[in-house]
Scaffold this motif. Structure first.
Motif, mmCIF file in Angstrom:
data_model
loop_
_atom_site.group_PDB
_atom_site.id
_atom_site.type_symbol
_atom_site.label_atom_id
_atom_site.label_comp_id
_atom_site.label_asym_id
_atom_site.label_seq_id
_atom_site.Cartn_x
_atom_site.Cartn_y
_atom_site.Cartn_z
ATOM 1 N N VAL A 8 0.817 -1.219 0.000
ATOM 2 C CA VAL A 8 0.000 0.000 0.000
ATOM 3 C C VAL A 8 0.849 1.267 0.000
ATOM 4 N N MET A 9 1.649 1.456 1.027
ATOM 5 C CA MET A 9 2.390 2.703 1.197
ATOM 6 C C MET A 9 3.701 2.663 0.416
ATOM 7 N N LYS A 10 3.593 2.726 -0.909
ATOM 8 C CA LYS A 10 4.775 2.746 -1.749
ATOM 9 C C LYS A 10 4.495 3.558 -3.002
ATOM 10 N N ASP A 11 5.564 4.007 -3.615
ATOM 11 C CA ASP A 11 5.478 4.833 -4.813
ATOM 12 C C ASP A 11 5.330 3.917 -6.020
ATOM 13 N N MET A 12 4.107 3.810 -6.519
ATOM 14 C CA MET A 12 3.833 2.935 -7.657
ATOM 15 C C MET A 12 4.000 3.698 -8.963
ATOM 16 N N SER A 13 4.690 3.098 -9.905
ATOM 17 C CA SER A 13 4.911 3.749 -11.191
ATOM 18 C C SER A 13 3.638 3.746 -12.031
ATOM 19 N N GLY A 14 3.550 4.713 -12.918
ATOM 20 C CA GLY A 14 2.413 4.779 -13.834
ATOM 21 C C GLY A 14 1.238 5.587 -13.332
ATOM 22 N N PHE A 15 1.361 6.221 -12.154
ATOM 23 C CA PHE A 15 0.258 6.990 -11.597
ATOM 24 C C PHE A 15 0.527 8.497 -11.584
ATOM 25 N N GLY A 16 1.655 8.901 -12.136
ATOM 26 C CA GLY A 16 1.957 10.324 -12.220
ATOM 27 C C GLY A 16 2.331 10.968 -10.907
ATOM 28 N N ASN A 17 2.930 10.211 -10.006
ATOM 29 C CA ASN A 17 3.380 10.804 -8.742
ATOM 30 C C ASN A 17 4.450 11.858 -9.028
ATOM 31 N N GLU A 18 4.404 12.964 -8.290
ATOM 32 C CA GLU A 18 5.176 14.144 -8.658
ATOM 33 C C GLU A 18 6.542 14.259 -8.000
ATOM 34 N N PHE A 19 6.758 13.616 -6.854
ATOM 35 C CA PHE A 19 7.994 13.847 -6.105
ATOM 36 C C PHE A 19 8.266 12.651 -5.197
ATOM 37 N N PRO A 20 9.520 12.499 -4.712
ATOM 38 C CA PRO A 20 9.834 11.410 -3.788
ATOM 39 C C PRO A 20 8.975 11.491 -2.536
ATOM 40 N N GLY A 21 8.276 10.411 -2.221
ATOM 41 C CA GLY A 21 7.375 10.409 -1.077
ATOM 42 C C GLY A 21 5.929 10.661 -1.456
ATOM 43 N N ASP A 22 5.676 10.918 -2.735
ATOM 44 C CA ASP A 22 4.299 11.100 -3.213
ATOM 45 C C ASP A 22 3.678 9.721 -3.380
ATOM 46 N N LEU A 23 2.871 9.316 -2.406
ATOM 47 C CA LEU A 23 2.290 7.980 -2.400
ATOM 48 C C LEU A 23 0.797 8.000 -2.728
ATOM 49 N N ARG A 24 0.347 9.043 -3.398
ATOM 50 C CA ARG A 24 -1.073 9.121 -3.728
ATOM 51 C C ARG A 24 -1.471 8.021 -4.720
ATOM 52 N N ASN A 25 -0.576 7.718 -5.655
ATOM 53 C CA ASN A 25 -0.831 6.641 -6.613
ATOM 54 C C ASN A 25 -2.196 6.782 -7.295
ATOM 55 N N GLY A 26 -2.438 7.986 -7.773
ATOM 56 C CA GLY A 26 -3.672 8.231 -8.510
ATOM 57 C C GLY A 26 -4.846 8.691 -7.667
ATOM 58 N N THR A 27 -4.718 8.726 -6.358
ATOM 59 C CA THR A 27 -5.809 9.145 -5.478
ATOM 60 C C THR A 27 -5.594 10.589 -5.014
ATOM 61 N N PHE A 28 -6.638 11.223 -4.545
ATOM 62 C CA PHE A 28 -6.590 12.588 -3.995
ATOM 63 C C PHE A 28 -5.979 13.602 -4.962
ATOM 64 N N LYS A 29 -6.122 13.355 -6.254
ATOM 65 C CA LYS A 29 -5.511 14.261 -7.232
ATOM 66 C C LYS A 29 -6.151 15.642 -7.201
ATOM 67 N N SER A 30 -7.467 15.709 -7.113
ATOM 68 C CA SER A 30 -8.137 17.006 -7.147
ATOM 69 C C SER A 30 -7.793 17.857 -5.934
ATOM 70 N N ALA A 31 -7.629 17.203 -4.771
ATOM 71 C CA ALA A 31 -7.316 17.947 -3.553
ATOM 72 C C ALA A 31 -5.923 18.568 -3.628
ATOM 73 N N TRP A 32 -4.957 17.885 -4.244
ATOM 74 C CA TRP A 32 -3.588 18.382 -4.348
ATOM 75 C C TRP A 32 -3.420 19.328 -5.532
ATOM 76 N N ASP A 33 -4.056 19.016 -6.640
ATOM 77 C CA ASP A 33 -3.870 19.801 -7.858
ATOM 78 C C ASP A 33 -4.474 21.198 -7.769
ATOM 79 N N LYS A 34 -5.316 21.456 -6.782
ATOM 80 C CA LYS A 34 -5.911 22.788 -6.659
ATOM 81 C C LYS A 34 -4.907 23.818 -6.158
ATOM 82 N N PHE A 35 -3.762 23.365 -5.604
ATOM 83 C CA PHE A 35 -2.748 24.285 -5.093
ATOM 84 C C PHE A 35 -1.807 24.713 -6.220
ATOM 85 N N ASP A 36 -1.304 25.953 -6.135
ATOM 86 C CA ASP A 36 -0.290 26.377 -7.095
ATOM 87 C C ASP A 36 1.064 25.811 -6.677
#
Length: 204
Positions: A151-179
């Motif tokens: 579960v808590m790992k950086d999976m490839s193919g989900f567009g994670n943005e930085f080291p430690g980004d473990l969203r793996n395709g989830t919570f994109k709208s909540a994070w992408d709203k920030f500049d």
């Protein structure tokens, strides 16, 4: 750090400050016995001195030389480990604070009727005469292992943005709203809180 400063800090408080003083001594010793600066090390400094987490008063702080001759992949790996350990340390520190203040889950931890608050706090809950049963500890560690592996790992193919980004395709709208500036500020806060959490749980 000078030894005079370290001994002054140690005299202020209890054994917790002694632990921190030892760590400071080790860091200072590592810096003192580090090899002389070379062109490659200077190049590494220039490459990473603008990274997130490099800030006053220490600036680029690598007394053990872990980034000597390192490339971006090596840096990203170490940053991933730092972020993950920081998150774990924050949870551990908060757990210690809450339980030592008397906060426990209600009800029983097993079918035998042992209440959650019948076990001691901190490490004594895992190891000692009054610790939870071995089977209970194995369940806890097995669950943590499952999270680590699946579960808590950086999976490839989900567009994670930085080291430690473990969203793996989830919570994109909540994070992408920030500049971008806000994203960097939030990442910096997490990084610093994680560093503080690691020092805090070591002190406990």
């Amino acid at each position: 750090f000078s030894f005079r400063t370290i001994f002054f800090i140690a005299s202020i408080n209890t054994s917790t400050m002694m632990k921190l003083a030892v760590l400071a001594t080790l860091a200072a010793s590592a810096a003192a016995f580090a090899p002389a600066s070379t062109g490659k090390v200077s190049t590494t400094l220039a490459a990473f001195e603008g990274e997130l987490g490099v800030q006053a008063p220490l600036g680029f702080f690598d007394p053990l030389g872990l980034l000597d001759e390192a490339d971006q992949e090596r840096f990203d790996r170490l940053r991933y480990v730092e972020v993950k350990h920081g998150r774990i340390a924050q949870l551990a520190f908060l757990g210690n604070i809450v339980t030592r203040a008397g906060g426990h889950l209600g009800g029983d931890i097993d079918k035998a009727g042992h209440a959650f608050d019948s076990y001691p706090n901190g490490w004594a809950a895992i190891y000692g005469a009054d610790a939870i049963p071995v089977k209970g500890a194995l369940q806890i560690f097995s669950f943590i292992g499952l999270l680590e592996i699946a579960v808590m790992k950086d999976m490839s193919g989900f567009g994670n943005e930085f080291p430690g980004d473990l969203r793996n395709g989830t919570f994109k709208s909540a994070w992408d709203k920030f500049d971008e500036e806000t994203k960097m500020q939030k990442r910096g806060v997490e990084l610093n809180n994680g560093r503080a959490g690691m020092m805090g749980i070591l002190g406990l």
